[in-house]
Design an enzyme around this catalytic site. Structure first.
Site, short mmCIF file in Angstrom:
data_model
loop_
_atom_site.label_atom_id
_atom_site.label_comp_id
_atom_site.label_asym_id
_atom_site.label_seq_id
_atom_site.Cartn_x
_atom_site.Cartn_y
_atom_site.Cartn_z
N LYS A 63 0.73 -1.10 -0.10
CA LYS A 63 0.20 -0.07 -0.35
C LYS A 63 0.75 0.93 -0.01
O LYS A 63 0.93 2.23 -0.69
CB LYS A 63 -1.05 0.29 1.08
CG LYS A 63 -2.21 -1.53 0.91
CD LYS A 63 -2.37 -1.48 2.20
CE LYS A 63 -4.32 -2.21 2.34
NZ LYS A 63 -4.57 -2.65 3.80
N GLN A 107 -4.66 -1.10 9.85
CA GLN A 107 -4.56 -2.38 9.09
C GLN A 107 -5.10 -3.34 9.59
O GLN A 107 -5.01 -3.66 11.15
CB GLN A 107 -3.25 -2.72 9.14
CG GLN A 107 -2.81 -4.31 7.84
CD GLN A 107 -3.60 -4.08 6.64
OE1 GLN A 107 -3.36 -2.71 6.06
NE2 GLN A 107 -4.22 -5.90 6.31
N ASP A 130 -11.24 3.24 4.31
CA ASP A 130 -11.46 1.97 4.49
C ASP A 130 -13.17 2.05 3.73
O ASP A 130 -13.48 0.02 3.80
CB ASP A 130 -11.13 1.60 5.28
CG ASP A 130 -9.31 0.32 5.42
OD1 ASP A 130 -9.15 0.05 4.76
OD2 ASP A 130 -9.09 0.65 6.62
N1 GUN Z 1 -7.66 -6.31 6.22
C1 GUN Z 1 -7.91 -7.17 4.89
N2 GUN Z 1 -7.84 -6.48 4.13
C2 GUN Z 1 -7.70 -5.43 4.72
C3 GUN Z 1 -8.41 -3.96 4.47
O1 GUN Z 1 -9.22 -3.81 3.46
N3 GUN Z 1 -8.68 -2.77 5.24
C4 GUN Z 1 -7.65 -2.71 6.43
N4 GUN Z 1 -7.48 -1.50 7.03
N5 GUN Z 1 -7.11 -4.12 6.93
C5 GUN Z 1 -7.68 -5.05 5.91
#
Ligand code: GUN
Length: 317
Positions: A63, A107, A130
């Site tokens: 990311k 995350q 998100d």
């Molecule tokens: N963990 C797995 N998928 C995601 C996501 O799309 N966003 C976040 N913040 N954590 C995750």
């Protein structure tokens, strides 16, 4: 002698999520350049990782790297697994107030001693790239403009690219998570599909799935969906990412769909890896740009309001 039947030999189009995501990242990159020209600063994304979960570390690295490549400023906050909830909330309060930060991503999963819901609610809704904050969840459900979760948004873009207008199509979603299943249903409803939500405890799951023109699977069970779950010609989106151990320290990633079997029946199918996964990150960058644009236009409106009210106050009685 049995005649050659092309139908029996046919196999699905493999949807190249990696190439589509790359194109999307380039588009975001050129819009980021315009944003910098207009506002004199790049959009900013803060990514918070608590603990040492190996998969999460890989996701966060990807990311950050792809954000930088698109011209987005990224701010990494890697915290130890022993971080308290109060310490994490304190960081979020600081990021909410940080003018350089347009998007905040914490995350998941978080360590067990931290309440995930409380952390998500602490993120300013206009920086919630998100799309997990209850305000964004509610806005999506009521059809208002919202920051939308990245994975289902990526699935929708792939579906629209393949099928065009989705109006009237029958969509079956297997999996009811807050991150994928539920927002996917909202997005497909908004796109005028007839939506069924199924899950691991649905009765007659194969019968339900076989009704689908669009089958989206996000359950986290390797190979759960086989050819008997799929209507010939259907478009199958596999959101699952499962690590399959092959022995001798070897492993590979597999989806929730038995790819080899389903590819013989479906019209189109996403592979794992290289399908939905790259779209999630590309959509995160898109959401960060969108959040930055919205914040700048809100700032502009506020300053115009300020000027006009000052003008009114300064007018002679
Ligand atoms: N963990 C797995 N998928 C995601 C996501 O799309 N966003 C976040 N913040 N954590 C995750």
């Amino acid at each position: 002698m049995k005649e050659f039947n092309a139908q029996e030999q046919s196999s699905a189009t493999v949807i190249d999520g990696k190439a589509f995501a790359q194109k999307l990242r380039h588009e975001v990159g050129s819009q980021v350049a315009s944003f910098v020209g207009a506002h004199g600063r790049p959009p900013g994304l803060a990514v918070v990782l608590v603990g040492e979960d190996a998969a999460s570390q890989v996701y966060v690295r990807t990311k950050m790297r792809q954000a930088e490549e698109a011209g987005i400023a990224s701010f990494a906050h890697r915290l130890p697994a022993v971080t308290t909830e109060a310490e994490l909330l304190e960081l979020i309060v600081a990021l909410n107030a940080d003018e350089r930060v347009d998007g905040i991503l914490v995350q998941l999963p978080l360590p067990d001693h931290i309440d995930e819901g409380g952390v998500i609610e602490a993120i300013a809704a206009d920086k919630d790239v998100d799309g997990f904050h209850p305000r964004n969840v509610g806005r999506l459900a009521t059809g208002e403009s919202a920051l939308v979760p990245c994975t289902p948004l990526g699935c929708l873009l792939l579906l629209q690219d393949r099928l065009g207008d989705l109006t009237g199509l029958k969509a079956v979603i297997v999996g009811r998570s807050n991150i994928v299943g539920k927002p996917m249903a909202q997005l497909l409803l908004k796109a005028h599909c007839t939506v069924t939500m199924a899950h691991s405890r649905s009765r007659n799951l194969a019968d339900e799935c076989r009704q689908a023109d669009i089958l989206v699977v996000a359950v986290g069970r390797p190979g759960m969906i086989g050819s008997d779950h799929v209507k010939p010609g259907a478009t199958v989106i596999d959101v699952g990412i499962n690590r399959e151990e092959l022995g001798e320290g070897q492993s590979r990633l597999v989806g929730d769909v038995d790819f080899a079997a389903v590819a013989k029946v479906a019209g189109a199918i996403t592979p794992v890896p290289g399908g939905v996964g790259p779209m999630t990150v590309a959509c995160l960058l898109r959401n960060t740009l969108y959040a930055a644009q919205r914040r700048e236009s809100a700032r502009q409106k506020a300053s115009e309001l300020d000027v006009s009210t000052k003008g009114v106050a300064g007018e002679p009685g």
